[in-house]
Design an enzyme around this catalytic site. Structure first.
Site, PDB file in Angstrom:
ATOM      1  N   HIS A  79       0.833  -1.199   0.000  1.00 18.53           N
ATOM      2  CA  HIS A  79       0.000   0.000   0.000  1.00 18.53           C
ATOM      3  C   HIS A  79       0.867   1.247   0.000  1.00 18.53           C
ATOM      4  O   HIS A  79       2.053   1.214   0.326  1.00 18.53           O
ATOM      5  CB  HIS A  79      -0.916   0.013   1.226  1.00 18.53           C
ATOM      6  N   CYS A  80       0.234   2.368  -0.365  1.00 13.96           N
ATOM      7  CA  CYS A  80       0.847   3.689  -0.196  1.00 13.96           C
ATOM      8  C   CYS A  80      -0.130   4.501   0.648  1.00 13.96           C
ATOM      9  O   CYS A  80      -0.607   4.008   1.666  1.00 13.96           O
ATOM     10  CB  CYS A  80       1.163   4.336  -1.545  1.00 13.96           C
ATOM     11  N   SER A  81      -0.428   5.726   0.285  1.00 17.27           N
ATOM     12  CA  SER A  81      -1.416   6.498   1.037  1.00 17.27           C
ATOM     13  C   SER A  81      -2.824   6.215   0.514  1.00 17.27           C
ATOM     14  O   SER A  81      -3.657   5.636   1.211  1.00 17.27           O
ATOM     15  CB  SER A  81      -1.113   7.996   0.950  1.00 17.27           C
TER      16      SER A  81
ATOM     17  N   THR B 168       0.851   2.239  -5.404  1.00 15.10           N
ATOM     18  CA  THR B 168       0.297   0.890  -5.265  1.00 15.10           C
ATOM     19  C   THR B 168      -0.158   0.367  -6.621  1.00 15.10           C
ATOM     20  O   THR B 168       0.070  -0.801  -6.959  1.00 15.10           O
ATOM     21  CB  THR B 168      -0.882   0.919  -4.277  1.00 15.10           C
TER      22      THR B 168
END
Length: 265
Positions: free
Chosen positions: A156-158, A164
């Site tokens: 994941h990222c933000s 992602t």
């Protein structure tokens, strides 16, 4: 819980990449690769679902400046946590887009702003291909996926859409999933986040009264032209996407074979 029939309220674009078909007739194994947004807003029910998914390794593509502004990830079990920050604070497109999202001062971004948010997003995708931090982070994430001890792998990222999304593109292409199928999964973000994007857009427009709705949409959506910018850059710099995988990320034939062994049925 059906292997693919689950959702996370606090990460509405979360999904299992399992079941996607490859060009040679195989399928990505269910429950091995899970893509999400940041996990700091998971509900108690979400944690129950996450416990059943039982990720062995969680890859976080955010850097310290992002995690400092977000609630800590909520996790269950004892997964291996790997930070692979894919971000360049010196890249004007990144900092401009971050300022838009968080309502920060836009002074100093006149040139990027003139090009528009959609152009800045495309710039970021081109950087995914050429940026040193991007190549290092994505390459290391792929290597993690070759080790069965790290599976299921959750990444994941933000927002779980760009970094992602590009990592999903890299992994699925390396596994032999065709571009049309990869693109369809990438674009699913929009259908899964209609309500969330509406709420976030309202906040952005309220924080910055002069902001137009199209700019907010450009930042919050994924678009085919963003993905195309990355594809085009890979082909421009390396000659082909396969060459980008091999020469840019070190995804050799041996690495691809290991991925296929552990991630395909």
């Amino acid at each position: 819980m059906n292997a693919r029939n689950w959702e996370l309220v606090g990460a509405p674009n979360a999904r299992d990449l399992g079941g996607l078909p490859t060009i040679d007739g195989r399928r990505v194994r269910v429950g091995r690769l899970i893509r999400t947004s940041a996990l700091g807003r998971l509900t108690e029910d979400d944690l129950t679902v996450l416990g059943r998914l039982a990720p062995a390794c969680v890859v976080d593509l955010r850097d310290d400046s992002e995690t400092a502004l977000a609630p800590p990830n909520r996790l269950v079990g004892d997964p291996c946590l790997v930070r692979l920050p894919v971000l360049d604070p010196a890249q004007p497109a990144f900092t401009y887009l971050s300022a838009l999202l968080h309502g920060h001062d836009l002074d100093g971004y006149d040139e990027v702003a003139r090009q528009g948010a959609a152009a800045a997003m495309a710039m970021v995708y081109r950087w995914f291909v050429t940026g040193a931090a991007a190549r290092d982070g994505f390459a290391r994430a792929v290597r993690l996926a070759t080790d069965p001890a790290n599976l299921p792998l959750l990444f994941h990222c933000s927002a779980g859409k760009d970094r992602t999304g590009w990592l999903a593109v890299v992994l699925l292409t390396a596994l032999g999933v065709d571009e049309e199928t990869v693109r369809a999964d990438y674009l699913r973000h929009n259908e899964l986040t209609v309500e969330l994007r509406g709420a976030m857009s309202a906040v952005m427009l309220r924080q910055r009264p002069g902001l137009d709705a199209e700019t907010a949409r450009a930042v919050l959506e994924v678009r085919p032209e963003y993905l195309d910018a990355g594809y085009d850059e890979a082909r421009r710099v390396y000659g082909s996407f396969d060459a980008y995988l091999a020469d840019g990320l070190g995804v050799t034939a041996e690495v691809r074979a290991a991925l296929c062994t552990h991630l395909l049925d």
